[in-house]
Design a protein around this motif. Structure first.
Motif, PDB file in Angstrom:
ATOM      1  N   LYS A  23       0.835  -1.210   0.000  1.00 49.11           N
ATOM      2  CA  LYS A  23       0.000   0.000   0.000  1.00 49.11           C
ATOM      3  C   LYS A  23       0.864   1.253   0.000  1.00 49.11           C
ATOM      4  O   LYS A  23       0.581   2.225  -0.712  1.00 49.11           O
ATOM      5  CB  LYS A  23      -0.934   0.005   1.211  1.00 49.11           C
ATOM      6  CG  LYS A  23      -1.807   1.262   1.321  1.00 49.11           C
ATOM      7  CD  LYS A  23      -2.717   1.169   2.532  1.00 49.11           C
ATOM      8  CE  LYS A  23      -3.602   2.400   2.650  1.00 49.11           C
ATOM      9  NZ  LYS A  23      -2.835   3.595   3.049  1.00 49.11           N
ATOM     10  N   TRP A  55      -8.336  -0.072   0.513  1.00 47.62           N
ATOM     11  CA  TRP A  55      -7.184  -0.883   0.107  1.00 47.62           C
ATOM     12  C   TRP A  55      -7.439  -2.366   0.384  1.00 47.62           C
ATOM     13  O   TRP A  55      -7.192  -3.218  -0.469  1.00 47.62           O
ATOM     14  CB  TRP A  55      -5.940  -0.413   0.848  1.00 47.62           C
ATOM     15  CG  TRP A  55      -4.718  -1.238   0.577  1.00 47.62           C
ATOM     16  CD1 TRP A  55      -4.100  -2.091   1.444  1.00 47.62           C
ATOM     17  CD2 TRP A  55      -3.974  -1.302  -0.640  1.00 47.62           C
ATOM     18  NE1 TRP A  55      -3.011  -2.676   0.844  1.00 47.62           N
ATOM     19  CE2 TRP A  55      -2.912  -2.210  -0.438  1.00 47.62           C
ATOM     20  CE3 TRP A  55      -4.101  -0.672  -1.877  1.00 47.62           C
ATOM     21  CZ2 TRP A  55      -1.986  -2.508  -1.429  1.00 47.62           C
ATOM     22  CZ3 TRP A  55      -3.177  -0.968  -2.873  1.00 47.62           C
ATOM     23  CH2 TRP A  55      -2.134  -1.877  -2.645  1.00 47.62           C
ATOM     24  N   ASP A  88      -7.578   2.766   4.344  1.00 43.55           N
ATOM     25  CA  ASP A  88      -7.231   1.379   4.652  1.00 43.55           C
ATOM     26  C   ASP A  88      -8.334   0.408   4.242  1.00 43.55           C
ATOM     27  O   ASP A  88      -8.066  -0.669   3.701  1.00 43.55           O
ATOM     28  CB  ASP A  88      -6.949   1.229   6.149  1.00 43.55           C
ATOM     29  CG  ASP A  88      -5.600   1.818   6.550  1.00 43.55           C
ATOM     30  OD1 ASP A  88      -4.839   2.232   5.652  1.00 43.55           O
ATOM     31  OD2 ASP A  88      -5.315   1.861   7.759  1.00 43.55           O
TER      32      ASP A  88
END
Length: 211
Positions: free
Chosen positions: A24, A36, A33
């Motif tokens: 990432k 992702w 987050d």
């Protein structure tokens, strides 16, 4: 993202691949987050990306041990699995299986690069089955903290003392394992505690010999 993985493999052909959150940072450090995690889950489901231990890689990439290396490593792998939460150190494995310490270390590091084990600290490697148990224990403790303290999902922190008591590890080893989970992106350090990453899932996938 696939291009970033391909570039990583080109730069580091002897590594299994980057961990979830390391990738990432390479691709887009500012991405949420949760988004992702969703993207990676989709790519894993499609087979466009595969996981070995904590590492992600393209399906065409592999780190291979020779048959001789795999034969020498097999008893060490078994010993690590048997050791569960308290596996033997590299020097002990070398002694027990009649290897020079440098050779044992080289084989263990290659196994780690192949995704068959993980190095938690220098010269200490864990079998994936033990790490999967410990990862689940972290999740259980985080969820318990949320219930006990009336916290919203994702905000229950796991402290070293609680993890030590639940796992039976000593304080130093408990901290080392928690820091490993931080490093590979399963958790993140916040103050004196460790929070699960959004939608964090511990991969149970391990590499097969020469796969």
């Amino acid at each position: 993202m696939l291009a970033a993985l391909a570039a990583f493999h080109a730069r580091a052909p002897d590594e299994a691949g980057p961990e979830l959150w390391r990738l990432k940072r390479i691709v887009d450090a500012e991405m949420e987050d949760a988004l992702w995690s969703h993207v990676i889950e989709g790519l894993l489901a499609q087979g466009a990306v595969q996981a070995r231990g904590a590492s992600l890689h393209l399906p065409t990439h592999s780190v291979e041990l020779t048959p001789q290396e795999q034969a020498a490593a097999a008893p060490m792998l078994a010993a690590l699995e048997q050791g569960r939460f308290d596996p033997p150190w590299t020097r002990d494995l070398a002694r027990d299986f009649g290897l020079a310490e440098d050779e044992a270390r080289r084989l263990l590091r290659k196994l780690a690069k192949a995704g068959q084990i993980s190095q938690v600290v220098h010269d200490l490697f864990y079998h994936p089955s033990a790490l999967a148990e410990l990862a689940q224990l972290v999740r259980t403790l985080a969820e318990k903290a949320e219930r006990d303290e009336g916290l919203p999902p994702g905000s229950g922190a796991v402290g070293a003392a609680a993890f030590r008591d639940a796992s039976g590890l000593g304080r130093k080893r408990a901290i080392q394992v928690l820091e490993f989970f931080d490093r590979v992106g399963y958790t993140r350090r916040v103050g004196n505690g460790h929070l699960l990453r959004p939608q964090a899932l511990w991969s149970y996938t391990t590499a097969l010999p020469n796969s």
